[in-house]
Design a protein around this motif. Structure first.
Motif, mmCIF file in Angstrom:
data_model
loop_
_atom_site.group_PDB
_atom_site.id
_atom_site.type_symbol
_atom_site.label_atom_id
_atom_site.label_comp_id
_atom_site.label_asym_id
_atom_site.label_seq_id
_atom_site.Cartn_x
_atom_site.Cartn_y
_atom_site.Cartn_z
ATOM 1 N N PRO A 395 0.835 -1.209 0.000
ATOM 2 C CA PRO A 395 0.000 0.000 0.000
ATOM 3 C C PRO A 395 0.871 1.260 0.000
ATOM 4 C CG PRO A 395 -0.899 -1.603 1.528
ATOM 5 C CD PRO A 395 0.415 -2.159 1.063
ATOM 6 N N ALA A 396 0.663 2.117 -0.987
ATOM 7 C CA ALA A 396 1.489 3.321 -1.126
ATOM 8 C C ALA A 396 1.355 4.253 0.072
ATOM 9 C CB ALA A 396 1.117 4.054 -2.417
ATOM 10 N N ALA A 397 0.172 4.246 0.710
ATOM 11 C CA ALA A 397 -0.032 5.111 1.883
ATOM 12 C C ALA A 397 0.927 4.726 3.004
ATOM 13 C CB ALA A 397 -1.476 5.016 2.356
ATOM 14 N N LEU A 414 -2.271 5.953 -5.810
ATOM 15 C CA LEU A 414 -3.319 5.818 -6.821
ATOM 16 C C LEU A 414 -4.518 5.015 -6.333
ATOM 17 C CD1 LEU A 414 -1.153 5.304 -10.043
ATOM 18 C CD2 LEU A 414 -2.396 7.346 -9.324
ATOM 19 N N ALA A 415 -4.359 4.272 -5.242
ATOM 20 C CA ALA A 415 -5.493 3.532 -4.680
ATOM 21 C C ALA A 415 -6.530 4.471 -4.071
ATOM 22 C CB ALA A 415 -5.007 2.536 -3.626
ATOM 23 N N ARG A 416 -6.202 5.742 -3.902
ATOM 24 C CA ARG A 416 -7.158 6.706 -3.348
ATOM 25 C C ARG A 416 -8.383 6.846 -4.236
ATOM 26 N NH1 ARG A 416 -4.510 12.275 -1.556
ATOM 27 N NH2 ARG A 416 -6.714 12.626 -1.161
ATOM 28 N N PHE A 417 -8.204 6.684 -5.544
ATOM 29 C CA PHE A 417 -9.365 6.814 -6.436
ATOM 30 C C PHE A 417 -9.663 5.535 -7.219
ATOM 31 C CE2 PHE A 417 -5.980 7.714 -9.435
ATOM 32 C CZ PHE A 417 -6.439 7.195 -10.630
ATOM 33 N N ASP A 418 -8.770 4.553 -7.172
ATOM 34 C CA ASP A 418 -8.993 3.296 -7.896
ATOM 35 C C ASP A 418 -8.386 2.153 -7.091
ATOM 36 O OD1 ASP A 418 -9.249 1.188 -9.627
ATOM 37 O OD2 ASP A 418 -8.292 2.178 -11.342
ATOM 38 N N LYS A 419 -9.249 1.342 -6.447
ATOM 39 C CA LYS A 419 -8.779 0.255 -5.592
ATOM 40 C C LYS A 419 -7.973 -0.781 -6.381
ATOM 41 C CE LYS A 419 -10.619 1.997 -1.943
ATOM 42 N NZ LYS A 419 -9.710 2.683 -0.983
ATOM 43 N N GLU A 420 -8.213 -0.877 -7.686
ATOM 44 C CA GLU A 420 -7.455 -1.819 -8.504
ATOM 45 C C GLU A 420 -6.000 -1.381 -8.676
ATOM 46 O OE1 GLU A 420 -9.374 -2.658 -12.175
ATOM 47 O OE2 GLU A 420 -11.245 -3.332 -11.245
ATOM 48 N N ARG A 421 -5.711 -0.151 -8.313
ATOM 49 C CA ARG A 421 -4.333 0.350 -8.394
ATOM 50 C C ARG A 421 -3.628 0.313 -7.027
ATOM 51 N NH1 ARG A 421 -2.404 2.785 -12.926
ATOM 52 N NH2 ARG A 421 -3.862 3.114 -14.647
#
Length: 450
Positions: A395-397, A414-421
Motif C-alpha cells: 500500500p502506497a499510503a 493511486l489507490a485513493r481513487f482506484d482500488k485496482e491500483r
C-alpha cells in the motif's frame, strides 16, 4: 475588553438585540426545532492572550512539512517548480493584490494590460488563436469546455467522451457540471498508459459533442493527439485538450494538432503548492469560438488620441446586457494568480521555459533508471513528462509514511481513487529535485519494498 481583537463588546451585543426587538441570541433560532439544536457548550480551548496565542500558532506551524526542506515527489496536479523571486515582489504591490476586478477600464489599465499579456502568452504556448483572462482552475476550465461544446451543437449532441487519463478530481468536477445539464458522459479506458484509440473509435458517434483528453495525461504519458484528432473530427465532434502549460515548452502544442479548445492550469508557473490552492485555469479557443468562451476577455484598442489602451470585450456574461445569451455563470477570473504566472513566464522567457521543461524530462528519465536499478518496476513504460507510475508492491499510503520519517515526501497513492491500483504510486520529478534527492528516494523506496 480583555482581548484586542474582540469583534464586539457586550454593550454592542445588547444594543443590537434591542434594535431588532429580541431579548437574546437564542430567540434568533426560534424557528429551528429544539430537538435538533446543539444544546451544549462547544469544546473549545479558553481564549489566550496575544503573546500566548502567537506562541501556540508558531508551534502548530512548525508541525508542517515544507517542500523547501523535504524533497517532494508528489505531483498529481500540484507541482513544486522554481518560482523567480520577482513574482512575489510584483504580486504584493497593492495596485495588483487589491484589484478584484477591472470594471472601469480608464483606471484599470495596469491590471488590464497584465491580463492581456497573460492571454497572449497562453496563446503562444498552446498555438491557439485567443485565450481568456483565466478561470478558477484547470478542473472547472475543462468542465466549461465540455458545456461549450454541447451548447455549440444547440443541445442536439449530449454525449461527452472523457479519457480515463484525465485527472480523477477533474472528472469529478465534470460529473457535477454534466449532471446539472443532463448530459451523458462515457469514459474511454487506457491501454498501456494511454487512451485506447480503438475504443475511442468504437464509442464516438454523431451524438458526441466532444472528446476530452489530457496531455500529458494524469499518469504522465504523452497522448497521440494527431491520431485522436482525426478520429474526433471525422464525427464532427470538438477536440478538447487539457494540457500542462510547462510541458508545452518542449512538446508540440495541442493547437498544432488541430485542437478546438485547449484548457489547463497555470500552477506550474509562479504559483506555489500552498496546500492545494488557489490555482488559475486557462481557456484557449480558435477564433471561430471566441464569442462563446466563458469568463473575461481583454482586448487591445486605441483611445481618442491614438494611444494604446485595454478594455474588457466580447462579454456575453450573465451580469451584463446580453446575459440571456451567457455561455456560462463563470463571471470572474484569478487575476492575481494569472499575474503571477505572467511574471514567471516573462522572467523565464522562451528559452527559460523550454530549458525548465527539458530539465523535467531529463531528470524524470534519470530517476526512472535509478528506480529500475533499485529493483522497482515501472507500470506501463511510456514516454512521459515529469510523472510516471511505480509498482511499489505494498500500500502506497504505508510506504509514504515510512518515507516521511526519512525526510522525503513520496508520490501520490493511486489507490485513493482506484482500488485496482493498490500498490501503485504516481511519482513526480521536477527541475528542483537534485541528483542527491533522486538517489536518496530510489534507495529508500527500494529498501522499503524489499
Amino acid at each position: 475588553m480583555n482581548f484586542r481583537y474582540l469583534p464586539m463588546t457586550q454593550e454592542d451585543k445588547k444594543e443590537m438585540l434591542e434594535l431588532i426587538g429580541v431579548k437574546s441570541t437564542e430567540e434568533l433560532f426560534a424557528d429551528i426545532p429544539e430537538n435538533i439544536r446543539f444544546q451544549q457548550d462547544m469544546k473549545l480551548s479558553p481564549p489566550l492572550a496575544e503573546t500566548e496565542l502567537l506562541k501556540e500558532l508558531q508551534q502548530l506551524s512548525e508541525q508542517n512539512a515544507h517542500i523547501k526542506t523535504y524533497p517532494s515527489f508528489l505531483g498529481a496536479g500540484v507541482y513544486d517548480h522554481y518560482i523567480p523571486s520577482v513574482v512575489d515582489h510584483v504580486i504584493r504591490r497593492s495596485e495588483f493584490y487589491t484589484a478584484y476586478t477591472p470594471y472601469q477600464a480608464e483606471i484599470s489599465q495596469g491590471e488590464l494590460q497584465a491580463i492581456f499579456e497573460f492571454q497572449t502568452m497562453i496563446c503562444e504556448l498552446t498555438d491557439m488563436d485567443i485565450a481568456n483572462s483565466s478561470m478558477y482552475d484547470g478542473g472547472t476550465a475543462l468542465a466549461e469546455a465540455a458545456v461549450l461544446a454541447v451548447s455549440e451543437s444547440r443541445m442536439k449532441k449530449k454525449k461527452i467522451l472523457v479519457s480515463e487519463g484525465i485527472h480523477p478530481e477533474t472528472r469529478a468536477v465534470l460529473d457535477t457540471y454534466t449532471e446539472a445539464h443532463g448530459l451523458e458522459v462515457k469514459t474511454v479506458p487506457l491501454k498501456n498508459g494511454k487512451t485506447d484509440v480503438d475504443i475511442l473509435n468504437d464509442h464516438i458517434d454523431e451524438q458526441t459533442a466532444c472528446v476530452l483528453i489530457q496531455y500529458p495525461n494524469f499518469f504522465g504519458s504523452l497522448e497521440d493527439l494527431k491520431e485522436m484528432e482525426e478520429v474526433v473530427h471525422a464525427k464532427d465532434a470538438l477536440f478538447v485538450v487539457s494540457s500542462n502549460p510547462l510541458a508545452l515548452g518542449v512538446l508540440t502544442p495541442p493547437g498544432t494538432f488541430g485542437a478546438d479548445i485547449v484548457v489547463g492550469d497555470v500552477q506550474p508557473f509562479g504559483i506555489p503548492a500552498q496546500l492545494g490552492g488557489p490555482h488559475c485555469g486557462y481557456f484557449a479557443v480558435t477564433k471561430k469560438r471566441m464569442r462563446k468562451m466563458p469568463g473575461r476577455l481583454v482586448g487591445q484598442t486605441q483611445d481618442a488620441d491614438g494611444n494604446r489602451g485595454f478594455v474588457l470585450t466580447l462579454q456575453t456574461r450573465e451580469q451584463h446586457i446580453r446575459r440571456d445569451k451567457a455561455t456560462s455563470n463563470i463571471c470572474s477570473n484569478q487575476a492575481l494568480n494569472a499575474l503571477a504566472a505572467s511574471v514567471a513566464m516573462s522572467a523565464l522567457g522562451k528559452k527559460g521555459v523550454r530549458e525548465m521543461a527539458v530539465q523535467n524530462v531529463i531528470k524524470t528519465n534519470r530517476f526512472k533508471e535509478k528506480c529500475k536499478q533499485a529493483g522497482i518496476a515501472i507500470v506501463d513504460e511510456q514516454p512521459v513528462f515529469n510523472e510516471f507510475v511505480l509498482d511499489v508492491k505494498k500500500p502506497a499510503a504505508e510506504i509514504n509514511k515510512e518515507l516521511f520519517h526519512k525526510g522525503i515526501i513520496g508520490g501520490y497513492d493511486l489507490a485513493r481513487f482506484d482500488k485496482e491500483r493498490q500498490g501503485q504510486m504516481l511519482v513526480c520529478v521536477t527541475e528542483l529535485r537534485t541528483e542527491q534527492d533522486l538517489e536518496d528516494f530510489a534507495r529508500a523506496l527500494g529498501g522499503l519494498i524489499e
